[in-house]
Design an enzyme around this catalytic site. Structure first.
Site, mmCIF file in Angstrom:
data_model
loop_
_atom_site.group_PDB
_atom_site.id
_atom_site.type_symbol
_atom_site.label_atom_id
_atom_site.label_comp_id
_atom_site.label_asym_id
_atom_site.label_seq_id
_atom_site.Cartn_x
_atom_site.Cartn_y
_atom_site.Cartn_z
ATOM 1 N N SER A 46 0.829 -1.207 0.000
ATOM 2 C CA SER A 46 0.000 0.000 0.000
ATOM 3 C C SER A 46 0.861 1.254 0.000
ATOM 4 C CB SER A 46 -0.960 0.003 1.192
ATOM 5 O OG SER A 46 -0.271 -0.137 2.413
ATOM 6 N N GLU A 47 2.025 1.221 0.697
ATOM 7 C CA GLU A 47 2.974 2.338 0.640
ATOM 8 C C GLU A 47 4.411 1.856 0.805
ATOM 9 O OE1 GLU A 47 -0.826 4.273 1.745
ATOM 10 O OE2 GLU A 47 0.395 3.102 3.132
ATOM 11 N N THR A 48 5.327 2.662 0.257
ATOM 12 C CA THR A 48 6.766 2.483 0.420
ATOM 13 C C THR A 48 7.350 3.853 0.755
ATOM 14 O OG1 THR A 48 6.838 0.656 -1.172
ATOM 15 C CG2 THR A 48 8.905 1.804 -0.747
#
Length: 297
Positions: A46-48
């Site tokens: 979903s995020e990095t």
């Protein structure tokens, strides 16, 4: 050939393979914007996050957060997980970090166990609560694959709210409806097309129900490639702020359980307080390290 070290952690959980996954690049110097976006897409989380030197020396770092398709101004679990990674790698880590992000300065306080080891963090939303437009219950129901009467409107209609990150459509449902909700990508697209002024071309849905003194929640954001999110700090904070707004109190706190239906149970400890500038919210949780490696470009 260039190599960039990364660490993955599970955020808002005390056990591996629970919570929300995050990849952190502790030293992203030398990566271009396009490479950061490509790496976020490659990890398919979903995020990095990518950590860079701060623009101002009084701050701890500049942190850039990418989902699969775009950079984000702020997000909850990436800040908690990034602070955890930095704190674990630095024995002289400060009690708190100040991260420079597009939404503003973000304060993240480290949490430690009795031996002083970093176990998690608490992040403050960078802006006061902003309550946006309500949307029809039928829109929220369609996006969640539910019937319109599954949406509870006695306390509030589905309403857009944010406090530094992307706005979320906060929607109360019954426990039974929460369990059987299934996001409908076509309905999200129709909602954005039908309500362009209210949504600004973006929509994610945060449905919740009461669970004793706490809450259960699910978050759907298929327009960004996240069909369902296991733990969403930047939805928990506006929800906490909005519930305090409804209750009329000076402060409040809620334990939010999320990710159960995905097999990745998460616990987010959200709180909100009335301040001179408006309602401010925070969210805290534990983290567990999972993987270490290098990206070679």
């Amino acid at each position: 050939m260039r190599a960039f070290r990364f660490v993955t952690v599970d955020v808002f959980t005390d056990r591996r393979f629970g919570g929300n996954q995050l990849a952190v690049f502790p030293d992203a110097r030398g990566l271009t914007d396009a490479e950061m976006q490509a790496l976020a897409d490659e990890f398919n989380l979903s995020e990095t996050t990518f950590v860079l030197p701060p623009a101002h020396p009084q701050n701890s770092a500049r942190v850039r957060i990418f989902n699969r398709v775009a950079e984000m101004p702020f997000a909850g679990h990436p800040n908690v997980g990034t602070a955890f990674v930095l704190g674990r790698e630095d024995e002289a880590a400060p009690p708190a970090y100040r991260f420079e992000e597009p939404a503003g300065l973000v304060e993240v306080v480290l949490e430690r166990d009795a031996e002083g080891r970093v176990t998690g963090a608490e992040v403050a939303a960078p802006q006061p609560l902003r309550i946006g437009a309500p949307l029809p219950a039928a829109v929220a129901a369609a996006c969640a694959g539910l019937a319109e009467d599954d949406i509870l409107t006695a306390r509030h209609a589905p309403v857009l709210a944010a406090d530094g990150g992307n706005h979320r459509l906060l929607t109360e449902v019954s426990p039974e409806a929460l369990a059987r909700a299934t996001p409908d990508l076509a309905a999200f697209r129709r909602a954005v097309a039908a309500h362009p002024a209210e949504t600004g071309g973006f929509l994610s849905l945060y449905i919740y129900c009461r669970d004793g003194a706490g809450l259960r929640a699910r978050m759907f954001s298929p327009l960004t490639g996240t069909v369902e999110d296991a733990a969403t700090g930047s939805a928990a904070t506006p929800l906490a702020g909005f519930l305090l707004h409804l209750d009329g109190g000076a402060e409040g706190a809620w334990d939010i359980v999320q990710g159960v239906e995905m097999g990745r149970p998460s616990l987010l400890r959200a709180s909100a307080r009335r301040m001179p500038e408006g309602i401010r919210a925070r969210v805290a949780g534990r983290c567990v390290p999972v993987l270490r490696g290098e990206a070679v470009l």
